[in-house]
Write an enzyme that holds these catalytic residues in place. Structure first.
Site, PDB file in Angstrom:
ATOM      1  N   SER A   1       0.821  -1.214   0.000  1.00 40.79           N
ATOM      2  CA  SER A   1       0.000   0.000   0.000  1.00 40.79           C
ATOM      3  C   SER A   1       0.854   1.263   0.000  1.00 40.79           C
ATOM      4  CB  SER A   1      -0.905   0.024   1.230  1.00 40.79           C
ATOM      5  OG  SER A   1      -1.818  -1.046   1.197  1.00 40.79           O
TER       6      SER A   1
HETATM    7  N1  SAH Z   1      -1.690  -4.417   3.781  1.00 39.90           N
HETATM    8  C1  SAH Z   1      -0.753  -4.527   2.673  1.00 39.90           C
HETATM    9  C2  SAH Z   1      -1.433  -4.335   1.341  1.00 39.90           C
HETATM   10  C3  SAH Z   1      -2.182  -5.495   0.960  1.00 39.90           C
HETATM   11  S1  SAH Z   1      -2.920  -5.471  -0.642  1.00 39.90           S
HETATM   12  C4  SAH Z   1       0.366  -3.532   2.865  1.00 39.90           C
HETATM   13  O1  SAH Z   1       0.623  -3.135   3.977  1.00 39.90           O
HETATM   14  O2  SAH Z   1       1.032  -3.172   1.905  1.00 39.90           O
HETATM   15  C5  SAH Z   1      -4.413  -6.337  -0.237  1.00 39.90           C
HETATM   16  C6  SAH Z   1      -4.270  -7.738   0.253  1.00 39.90           C
HETATM   17  O3  SAH Z   1      -5.584  -8.237   0.490  1.00 39.90           O
HETATM   18  C7  SAH Z   1      -3.637  -8.699  -0.744  1.00 39.90           C
HETATM   19  O4  SAH Z   1      -2.509  -9.287  -0.174  1.00 39.90           O
HETATM   20  C8  SAH Z   1      -4.739  -9.728  -1.028  1.00 39.90           C
HETATM   21  O5  SAH Z   1      -4.242 -11.034  -1.221  1.00 39.90           O
HETATM   22  C9  SAH Z   1      -5.589  -9.615   0.228  1.00 39.90           C
HETATM   23  N2  SAH Z   1      -6.978 -10.100   0.094  1.00 39.90           N
HETATM   24  C10 SAH Z   1      -7.822  -9.942  -0.952  1.00 39.90           C
HETATM   25  N3  SAH Z   1      -9.012 -10.505  -0.676  1.00 39.90           N
HETATM   26  C11 SAH Z   1      -8.911 -11.053   0.564  1.00 39.90           C
HETATM   27  C12 SAH Z   1      -9.805 -11.795   1.401  1.00 39.90           C
HETATM   28  N4  SAH Z   1     -11.053 -12.097   1.022  1.00 39.90           N
HETATM   29  N5  SAH Z   1      -9.366 -12.186   2.610  1.00 39.90           N
HETATM   30  C13 SAH Z   1      -8.103 -11.897   3.028  1.00 39.90           C
HETATM   31  N6  SAH Z   1      -7.222 -11.204   2.289  1.00 39.90           N
HETATM   32  C14 SAH Z   1      -7.608 -10.783   1.067  1.00 39.90           C
END
Ligand code: SAH
Length: 223
Positions: free
Chosen positions: A72
């Site tokens: 992010s």
């Molecule tokens: N928090 C991270 C960014 C993550 S991007 C950071 O600090 O950079 C979003 C994440 O959500 C991805 O890794 C994706 O695999 C996850 N995701 C998507 N749908 C999901 C679900 N239903 N349950 C859990 N994780 C999910």
């Protein structure tokens, strides 16, 4: 300095000076929680991404981390964390979509106990290793579907979601403690809004925190 210290503190494009510039930029954009800004400065974002990308780690932008996912944007991580902490330090927090673990690292020292759910096992494994190498404690992680929350550990004083559903998952509202807050992006691929939902008894108050762009929260409760 040991090699491990050098790795965490960074040099050149990952150095303290580069990180200070990022913090300054976030301040100018309205992030004013000093604890959050301190974490943005301290957490080595370059360790959460591939080495080839490390020189860009302190740019205020989302970057690819493999598996079609991104780390992010620092501004958005700071904004969500600041919103979560607005009414005081939450004791029990659920993070959904922990991905590479960067948001997890920012959040962990600022809350009591942190529960993190990620859908993709390889990302989860990598995140776990990096967080352990940074000696971060008080974090429980599991691979699972964030649509369902973490019922066995509910209620949570705070829930932070880093992937966008089209509608707020009902389970997350149910797992929010009275007085708790849920920070979540909602919308489709074209447009999303970051919202803060505060629970007051059986009532839920919604406040907009602006336009954002996240990957979709995959699934839909019954997947
Ligand atoms: N928090 C991270 C960014 C993550 S991007 C950071 O600090 O950079 C979003 C994440 O959500 C991805 O890794 C994706 O695999 C996850 N995701 C998507 N749908 C999901 C679900 N239903 N349950 C859990 N994780 C999910």
């Amino acid at each position: 300095m040991t090699t491990a210290d050098t790795r965490i503190q960074g040099i050149g494009m990952t150095s303290a000076r580069t990180r200070d510039r990022l913090v300054q930029r976030l301040r100018e954009q309205g992030i004013n929680n000093e604890a959050v800004l301190g974490q943005i400065c301290n957490v080595p974002r370059h360790l959460f991404m591939d080495e080839a990308m490390a020189s860009r780690a302190y740019e205020d932008t989302a970057l690819p981390i493999g598996h079609g996912q991104t780390i992010s944007q620092p501004y958005v991580v700071a904004l969500m964390t600041q919103a979560l902490l607005e009414d005081g330090r939450p004791e029990k927090v659920l993070e959904i979509g922990s991905g590479c673990g960067y948001q997890t690292a920012i959040l962990a020292p600022l809350v009591g106990k942190l529960y993190a759910i990620e859908r993709l096992a390889p990302l989860q494994v990598r995140a776990r290793n990096i967080l352990a190498s940074l000696n971060l404690r008080g974090i429980r992680m599991r691979v699972g579907d964030g649509w369902k929350g973490w019922a066995a550990e509910a209620p949570f004083d705070g829930i932070l979601v880093a992937a966008a559903p089209e509608v707020v998952p009902e389970a997350l509202l149910q797992q929010l403690a009275d007085g708790g807050r849920l920070i979540i992006p909602v919308g489709g691929r074209a447009s999303q809004e970051l919202i803060k939902i505060s629970r007051k008894g059986s009532a839920f108050e919604t406040q907009s925190l602006g336009a954002v762009r996240f990957v979709p929260l995959v699934g839909g409760g019954d997947s």
